[in-house]
Design a protein around this motif. Structure first.
Motif, mmCIF file in Angstrom:
data_model
loop_
_atom_site.group_PDB
_atom_site.id
_atom_site.type_symbol
_atom_site.label_atom_id
_atom_site.label_comp_id
_atom_site.label_asym_id
_atom_site.label_seq_id
_atom_site.Cartn_x
_atom_site.Cartn_y
_atom_site.Cartn_z
ATOM 1 N N TYR A 12 0.857 -1.181 0.000
ATOM 2 C CA TYR A 12 0.000 0.000 0.000
ATOM 3 C C TYR A 12 0.900 1.240 0.000
ATOM 4 C CZ TYR A 12 -4.085 -2.846 1.132
ATOM 5 O OH TYR A 12 -5.105 -3.758 1.090
ATOM 6 N N ARG A 153 -3.641 2.041 2.793
ATOM 7 C CA ARG A 153 -4.128 0.976 3.667
ATOM 8 C C ARG A 153 -5.249 1.497 4.569
ATOM 9 N NH1 ARG A 153 0.219 -0.491 5.575
ATOM 10 N NH2 ARG A 153 0.479 -2.504 4.604
ATOM 11 N N GLY A 157 -7.365 -1.193 3.168
ATOM 12 C CA GLY A 157 -6.876 -2.400 3.828
ATOM 13 C C GLY A 157 -7.842 -2.928 4.872
#
Length: 159
Positions: A12, A153, A157
């Motif tokens: 990321y 992220r 994420g």
């Protein structure tokens, strides 16, 4: 299933650090079929790509790989580490074919993180990479920069 389950956990925007260099896990041997096919499809008339008889009398001594394939292969070898969480490819620049890649050579790729910056959206950032391609003898045959919009992220994420 969340989309984040399908991609890497360490690529990321937040994971890239300026100055880091990665050696990508895979190499790729250049097959003559790949080279000749794309040369023919793009109507490239440079015979050094497809005329073995002609190239035997040149300093190279054998057919040359098509530069477009060299570039694509190196970017492809780097993609798992550098663009698996990409939202968009923003550009390529400073492309240099530094030496010949022959049919049967094996290409390996390295990447250096050159720059990170915020994007105009909060869920992603921009990363600029320099990719290097070397052959089986560790001779640099490709170099180029690539800019990618990569997911953060914090937004994409697992939470």
């Amino acid at each position: 299933m969340k989309v984040s389950a399908l991609t890497g956990k360490n690529n990321y925007f937040e994971d890239f650090t300026v100055g880091d260099v990665m050696k990508h896990a895979r190499g790729k041997t250049v097959e003559p079929m790949e080279q000749v096919w794309i040369t023919n499809v793009t109507m490239n008339t440079a015979e050094a790509h497809f005329n073995e008889h002609l190239t035997q009398s040149t300093p190279y001594g054998q057919r040359l790989g098509f530069g477009g394939v060299t570039i694509s292969m190196c970017i492809g070898l780097a993609a798992e580490d550098t663009a698996e969480n990409a939202l968009m490819e923003l550009g390529m620049d400073k492309i240099r074919l530094k030496g010949p890649l022959h049919h049967g050579d094996t290409l390996y790729c390295y990447t250096e993180v050159l720059e990170k910056k915020d994007a105009n959206q909060e869920d992603a950032g921009i990363v600029r990479f320099r990719h290097y391609g070397v052959n089986q003898d560790d001779k640099n045959i490709f170099e180029g920069e690539r800019t990618v919009l990569i997911k953060r992220r914090s937004h994409w994420g697992d939470k």
